[in-house]
Design a protein around this motif. Structure first.
Motif, PDB file in Angstrom:
ATOM      1  N   THR A  39       0.860  -1.177   0.000  1.00 58.15           N
ATOM      2  CA  THR A  39       0.000   0.000   0.000  1.00 58.15           C
ATOM      3  C   THR A  39       0.896   1.225   0.000  1.00 58.15           C
ATOM      4  O   THR A  39       2.079   1.150   0.309  1.00 58.15           O
ATOM      5  CB  THR A  39      -0.903   0.046   1.250  1.00 58.15           C
ATOM      6  N   GLY A  40       0.328   2.403  -0.363  1.00 61.38           N
ATOM      7  CA  GLY A  40       1.104   3.627  -0.311  1.00 61.38           C
ATOM      8  C   GLY A  40       1.298   4.229  -1.682  1.00 61.38           C
ATOM      9  O   GLY A  40       0.353   4.366  -2.460  1.00 61.38           O
ATOM     10  N   TYR A  41       2.545   4.569  -2.000  1.00 62.36           N
ATOM     11  CA  TYR A  41       2.802   5.280  -3.241  1.00 62.36           C
ATOM     12  C   TYR A  41       4.145   4.848  -3.833  1.00 62.36           C
ATOM     13  O   TYR A  41       4.989   4.255  -3.168  1.00 62.36           O
ATOM     14  CB  TYR A  41       2.803   6.793  -3.010  1.00 62.36           C
ATOM     15  N   ALA A  42       4.306   5.157  -5.105  1.00 60.79           N
ATOM     16  CA  ALA A  42       5.564   4.889  -5.810  1.00 60.79           C
ATOM     17  C   ALA A  42       6.015   6.168  -6.491  1.00 60.79           C
ATOM     18  O   ALA A  42       5.186   6.975  -6.934  1.00 60.79           O
ATOM     19  CB  ALA A  42       5.382   3.776  -6.837  1.00 60.79           C
ATOM     20  N   THR A  43       7.317   6.395  -6.549  1.00 57.44           N
ATOM     21  CA  THR A  43       7.857   7.558  -7.251  1.00 57.44           C
ATOM     22  C   THR A  43       8.878   7.083  -8.279  1.00 57.44           C
ATOM     23  O   THR A  43       9.560   6.076  -8.081  1.00 57.44           O
ATOM     24  CB  THR A  43       8.549   8.545  -6.291  1.00 57.44           C
ATOM     25  N   LEU A  44       8.986   7.812  -9.365  1.00 50.87           N
ATOM     26  CA  LEU A  44       9.955   7.518 -10.415  1.00 50.87           C
ATOM     27  C   LEU A  44      10.764   8.785 -10.677  1.00 50.87           C
ATOM     28  O   LEU A  44      10.229   9.784 -11.158  1.00 50.87           O
ATOM     29  CB  LEU A  44       9.251   7.062 -11.696  1.00 50.87           C
ATOM     30  N   ARG A  45      12.051   8.746 -10.343  1.00 51.38           N
ATOM     31  CA  ARG A  45      12.934   9.893 -10.571  1.00 51.38           C
ATOM     32  C   ARG A  45      13.816   9.570 -11.777  1.00 51.38           C
ATOM     33  O   ARG A  45      14.631   8.648 -11.727  1.00 51.38           O
ATOM     34  CB  ARG A  45      13.795  10.167  -9.345  1.00 51.38           C
ATOM     35  N   THR A  46      13.627  10.311 -12.859  1.00 50.85           N
ATOM     36  CA  THR A  46      14.367  10.081 -14.094  1.00 50.85           C
ATOM     37  C   THR A  46      15.530  11.058 -14.189  1.00 50.85           C
ATOM     38  O   THR A  46      15.372  12.256 -13.924  1.00 50.85           O
ATOM     39  CB  THR A  46      13.449  10.266 -15.315  1.00 50.85           C
ATOM     40  N   TYR A  47      16.710  10.549 -14.560  1.00 49.51           N
ATOM     41  CA  TYR A  47      17.914  11.370 -14.673  1.00 49.51           C
ATOM     42  C   TYR A  47      18.150  11.722 -16.137  1.00 49.51           C
ATOM     43  O   TYR A  47      18.558  10.877 -16.934  1.00 49.51           O
ATOM     44  CB  TYR A  47      19.102  10.629 -14.059  1.00 49.51           C
ATOM     45  N   ASN A  52      19.458  17.429 -15.502  1.00 46.85           N
ATOM     46  CA  ASN A  52      18.325  17.680 -14.613  1.00 46.85           C
ATOM     47  C   ASN A  52      17.617  16.380 -14.263  1.00 46.85           C
ATOM     48  O   ASN A  52      17.923  15.319 -14.816  1.00 46.85           O
ATOM     49  CB  ASN A  52      17.345  18.663 -15.276  1.00 46.85           C
ATOM     50  N   GLU A  53      16.647  16.492 -13.347  1.00 50.56           N
ATOM     51  CA  GLU A  53      15.886  15.327 -12.918  1.00 50.56           C
ATOM     52  C   GLU A  53      14.392  15.602 -13.080  1.00 50.56           C
ATOM     53  O   GLU A  53      13.941  16.745 -12.990  1.00 50.56           O
ATOM     54  CB  GLU A  53      16.188  15.004 -11.446  1.00 50.56           C
ATOM     55  N   LYS A  54      13.659  14.528 -13.308  1.00 50.34           N
ATOM     56  CA  LYS A  54      12.204  14.637 -13.426  1.00 50.34           C
ATOM     57  C   LYS A  54      11.576  13.651 -12.454  1.00 50.34           C
ATOM     58  O   LYS A  54      11.963  12.482 -12.400  1.00 50.34           O
ATOM     59  CB  LYS A  54      11.766  14.313 -14.853  1.00 50.34           C
ATOM     60  N   PRO A  77      18.714   6.462 -17.113  1.00 51.41           N
ATOM     61  CA  PRO A  77      18.613   5.838 -15.792  1.00 51.41           C
ATOM     62  C   PRO A  77      17.497   6.474 -14.971  1.00 51.41           C
ATOM     63  O   PRO A  77      17.189   7.660 -15.133  1.00 51.41           O
ATOM     64  CB  PRO A  77      19.985   6.117 -15.163  1.00 51.41           C
ATOM     65  N   ALA A  78      16.906   5.690 -14.097  1.00 51.39           N
ATOM     66  CA  ALA A  78      15.855   6.199 -13.215  1.00 51.39           C
ATOM     67  C   ALA A  78      15.859   5.390 -11.925  1.00 51.39           C
ATOM     68  O   ALA A  78      16.374   4.262 -11.880  1.00 51.39           O
ATOM     69  CB  ALA A  78      14.489   6.109 -13.903  1.00 51.39           C
ATOM     70  N   LEU A  79      15.307   5.965 -10.880  1.00 48.26           N
ATOM     71  CA  LEU A  79      15.145   5.268  -9.607  1.00 48.26           C
ATOM     72  C   LEU A  79      13.666   5.174  -9.281  1.00 48.26           C
ATOM     73  O   LEU A  79      12.959   6.189  -9.256  1.00 48.26           O
ATOM     74  CB  LEU A  79      15.881   5.995  -8.472  1.00 48.26           C
ATOM     75  N   LEU A  80      13.209   3.968  -9.046  1.00 48.57           N
ATOM     76  CA  LEU A  80      11.819   3.726  -8.675  1.00 48.57           C
ATOM     77  C   LEU A  80      11.781   3.429  -7.183  1.00 48.57           C
ATOM     78  O   LEU A  80      12.441   2.492  -6.719  1.00 48.57           O
ATOM     79  CB  LEU A  80      11.246   2.569  -9.483  1.00 48.57           C
ATOM     80  N   ALA A 180      29.107   7.130 -23.254  1.00 46.68           N
ATOM     81  CA  ALA A 180      29.450   7.323 -21.842  1.00 46.68           C
ATOM     82  C   ALA A 180      29.546   8.801 -21.478  1.00 46.68           C
ATOM     83  O   ALA A 180      29.454   9.156 -20.298  1.00 46.68           O
ATOM     84  CB  ALA A 180      30.766   6.624 -21.517  1.00 46.68           C
ATOM     85  N   THR A 181      29.715   9.672 -22.450  1.00 40.04           N
ATOM     86  CA  THR A 181      29.914  11.100 -22.160  1.00 40.04           C
ATOM     87  C   THR A 181      28.665  11.939 -22.412  1.00 40.04           C
ATOM     88  O   THR A 181      28.737  13.175 -22.390  1.00 40.04           O
ATOM     89  CB  THR A 181      31.064  11.660 -23.012  1.00 40.04           C
ATOM     90  N   SER A 182      27.535  11.300 -22.659  1.00 38.68           N
ATOM     91  CA  SER A 182      26.352  12.076 -23.052  1.00 38.68           C
ATOM     92  C   SER A 182      25.236  12.060 -22.015  1.00 38.68           C
ATOM     93  O   SER A 182      24.203  12.691 -22.220  1.00 38.68           O
ATOM     94  CB  SER A 182      25.800  11.526 -24.376  1.00 38.68           C
ATOM     95  N   GLY A 183      25.426  11.362 -20.907  1.00 39.96           N
ATOM     96  CA  GLY A 183      24.331  11.209 -19.963  1.00 39.96           C
ATOM     97  C   GLY A 183      24.408  12.095 -18.736  1.00 39.96           C
ATOM     98  O   GLY A 183      25.330  12.894 -18.546  1.00 39.96           O
TER      99      GLY A 183
END
Length: 651
Positions: A39-47, A52-54, A77-80, A180-183
């Motif tokens: 139960t609760g919530y999920a977040t997705l932080r995209t790099y 910047n981050e979304k 990449p992202a963190l869930l 490797a140098t573009s992210g």
């Protein structure tokens, strides 16, 4: 083990409805997930690639399900994160329809239709029972061998960069190219590198103002104004490495606290009672401050701390003198910076009423200094100065009354009884304390002599290595092994009296051997890892230049150099430059395991006969590592080269 720090702190979460209103394009992604009994919530932080981050978020429905949808034009990449606690790495891809299930009890995710995410976990998950250092070394080798991969900067940022100085990180980033140098992480690593350079070269460090354990506000700048040098010491009660070395730190503090040295310890604990108890029980007398915010503490951010323990030795002017310095190097540094070029030795040996006591200082290049003093009512004293740490011998006016120890410009006390000279107590000498620690550690080992031998091979620049080699190992080691160990000695080890003694004992041809007499390399054939015979001259004719690397899995310096060879190998074309490694191993498994662990991609050969190898005799190899640069005709372009010299020659 060192703590690997998460780079992400969730600051703000915006809840949105379960049904997110995204218009899917051909580049769209979908992540459908379910947390069993969640139960609760999920977040997705995209790099994002621009640095910047979304942040997106959604509620879990009654069955623990959630959905994220969005658009990307490249892999990102992202963190869930579930309920702001448990976080999982995922990679968003164009045309992605990923599903994941999370068992709340085990927190183990199961991914489907997620090729890049699964590839990430296959690389970064520990393999077998590898310890932390082996694990990090494997990841480092992976980044060296994959300078264009989209994961390379992610791995460096999340697992490796905290171990590196500005120079190390800068050197690594300059080898990267392509994807490797573009992210996101490449941009942030460049920013970290700039910040590291500014911090390490700054004349004005960030100030720290925190309360000590008595709730007294303590200011770093004020402390610097009252002392010549301050050690900013980042630690925590749960840092085993720090606690294990605490006694040596206390010895150093006691020796220099009255000479303009102070320790300003910044704890990353979050429990005041626990911290206070450890400080009290361990007898820590220096300043301890803490805001109990752990890794969110402002000094941690200002000083870019990523692991414990860490420290900065800072001058009165706010200049960093050394970073992450060991106890032994700290004592040596403070001896040069703070000692008034004087030592004092106060002795009391019960039962020795009168007579002459002789102090012999064994200095560099075989020099000796002898001082004599009279002993009265069991007491004697010496004063003087030494240029650097040396071995000292005190001869008492009794039979078998010789006492030996390491000393610098310290305040040393010697106490005991003439009936029990084996248990004489020597205190106040930091150098002797360190030697005693090494000795005690090997005495607890099942094979003390092997332990001492390993110490010498692993610490060729230690001031103790010549003494151990001459006083303990010389009668037990073969002539070849003695020559090899002696030839490896360098740095401070060469300033010791015992180094001079060894120099006289060992054949001058071994010490001063120079391979320059050979204009052309001698051909040989040895088996590679697949048991196929490889001929030197057949191999080198394929490239303009070939570097021969003589090494072994058990030689630490060889293993360290492999990192630089990998970078050079990956940055040149095979028809221009190649490498051939010749191992002096005698264990097939250890040899092949080292090749795998270090990520060596070129040919490796060996006859697995260690120092009895035909190669040793053919090239008269005296020490490892050793290198030889050949052209395609076998002409020797250079020998025993540093990585910088190799690069210069190739250019």
């Amino acid at each position: 083990m060192k703590k690997i720090i998460s780079l992400i702190t969730l600051v703000f979460i915006v809840f949105c409805g379960y049904a997110q209103q995204y218009v899917m394009t051909s580049k769209g992604y979908t992540i459908e997930g379910q947390v069993k009994k969640g139960t609760g919530y999920a977040t997705l932080r995209t790099y994002l690639p621009d640095g910047n981050e979304k942040l997106d978020s959604t509620l879990l429905d009654k069955k623990g399900k959630f959905v994220f949808r969005g658009n990307v034009t490249e892999v990102m990449p992202a963190l869930l994160t579930i309920n702001g606690k448990k976080t999982y790495r995922v990679y968003l891809e164009p045309n992605l329809a990923m599903t994941m299930k999370i068992n709340k009890k085990t927190d183990v995710p199961e991914f489907k239709n997620a090729p890049q995410t699964l590839r990430w976990y296959s690389i970064v998950m520990p393999q077998g029972k590898e310890d932390n250092e082996v694990y990090l070394s494997r990841l480092e080798n992976w980044t060296i061998n994959n300078p264009e991969d989209i994961f390379t900067c992610d791995i460096i940022a999340n697992y490796l960069s905290f171990r590196w100085s500005f120079e190390q990180l800068d050197r690594c980033l300059n080898t990267l190219k392509g994807n490797a140098t573009s992210g996101y992480y490449y941009k942030h690593l460049r920013k970290r590198n700039s910040d590291l350079e500014q911090l390490e070269n700054s004349n004005k460090l960030p100030n720290i103002t925190l309360k000590d354990l008595n709730n007294k506000q303590t200011n770093l700048q004020a402390l610097l104004s009252k002392n010549k040098y301050v050690l900013i010491d980042f630690w925590a009660t749960w840092s085993k490495e720090y606690i294990d070395n605490l006694q040596e730190r206390k010895n150093i503090y006691n020796n220099y606290k009255d000479k303009g040295f102070e320790i300003y310890a910044v704890s990353l604990d979050n429990n005041k009672n626990l911290l206070s108890n450890v400080v009290k029980n361990e007898g820590i007398k220096w300043i301890n401050v803490c805001d109990f915010k752990m890794w969110d503490s402002q000094p941690v951010k200002d000083y870019m701390i990523k692991s414990l323990p860490d420290n900065f030795l800072v001058s009165k002017e706010g200049k960093i003198v050394a970073r992450n310095i060991s106890n032994m190097d700290l004592a040596d540094k403070l001896s040069n910076l703070l000692d008034s070029d004087k030592y004092s030795i106060a002795g009391n040996i019960e039962g020795v009423k009168e007579g002459i006591v002789k102090l012999t200082l064994l200095k560099k290049d075989g020099e000796k200094e002898v001082v004599e003093r009279r002993i009265n009512n069991s007491n004697f004293a010496f004063e003087g100065s030494v240029e650097r740490v040396c071995m000292a011998m005190i001869d008492l006016p009794i039979k078998d009354g010789s006492i030996s120890f390491f000393m610098g410009n310290d305040n040393i006390k010697i106490t005991g009884n003439k009936k029990d000279l084996e248990n004489i107590n020597i205190s106040g000498s930091v150098a002797q304390d360190e030697f005693q620690r090494i000795s005690n550690n090997c005495n607890r080992n099942k094979n003390p002599m092997q332990c001492l031998s390993n110490y010498v091979l692993e610490n060729p620049n230690s001031i103790y290595s010549p003494f151990i080699l001459s006083n303990y190992l010389y009668p037990y080691m073969s002539d070849e092994d003695i020559r090899k160990a002696f030839a490896s000695l360098n740095g401070k080890a060469t300033t010791m009296f015992q180094y001079h003694l060894l120099k006289e004992l060992i054949d001058s041809e071994t010490k001063n051997y120079n391979n320059s007499q050979y204009n052309k390399a001698k051909d040989f054939s040895l088996e590679n890892t697949n048991k196929k015979l490889l001929s030197l001259y057949s191999y080198i004719k394929k490239s303009d230049y070939t570097l021969l690397v003589f090494w072994a899995s058990w030689d630490n310096n060889s293993r360290k150099n492999n990192i630089d060879y990998l970078r050079l190998y990956n940055s040149t074309k095979r028809n221009k430059f190649n490498i051939l490694s010749i191992s002096l191993d005698d264990n097939d498994y250890a040899w092949k395991q080292a090749i795998k662990t270090d990520g060596l991609r070129w040919e490796n050969v060996s006859d697995l006969k260690r120092w009895n190898s035909v190669i040793v005799k053919l090239y008269n190899i005296k020490a490892l590592p050793y290198t030889m640069l050949l052209d395609k005709e076998g002409n020797i372009a250079g020998e025993n080269l540093s990585i910088e010299e190799i690069i210069t020659l190739i250019k």
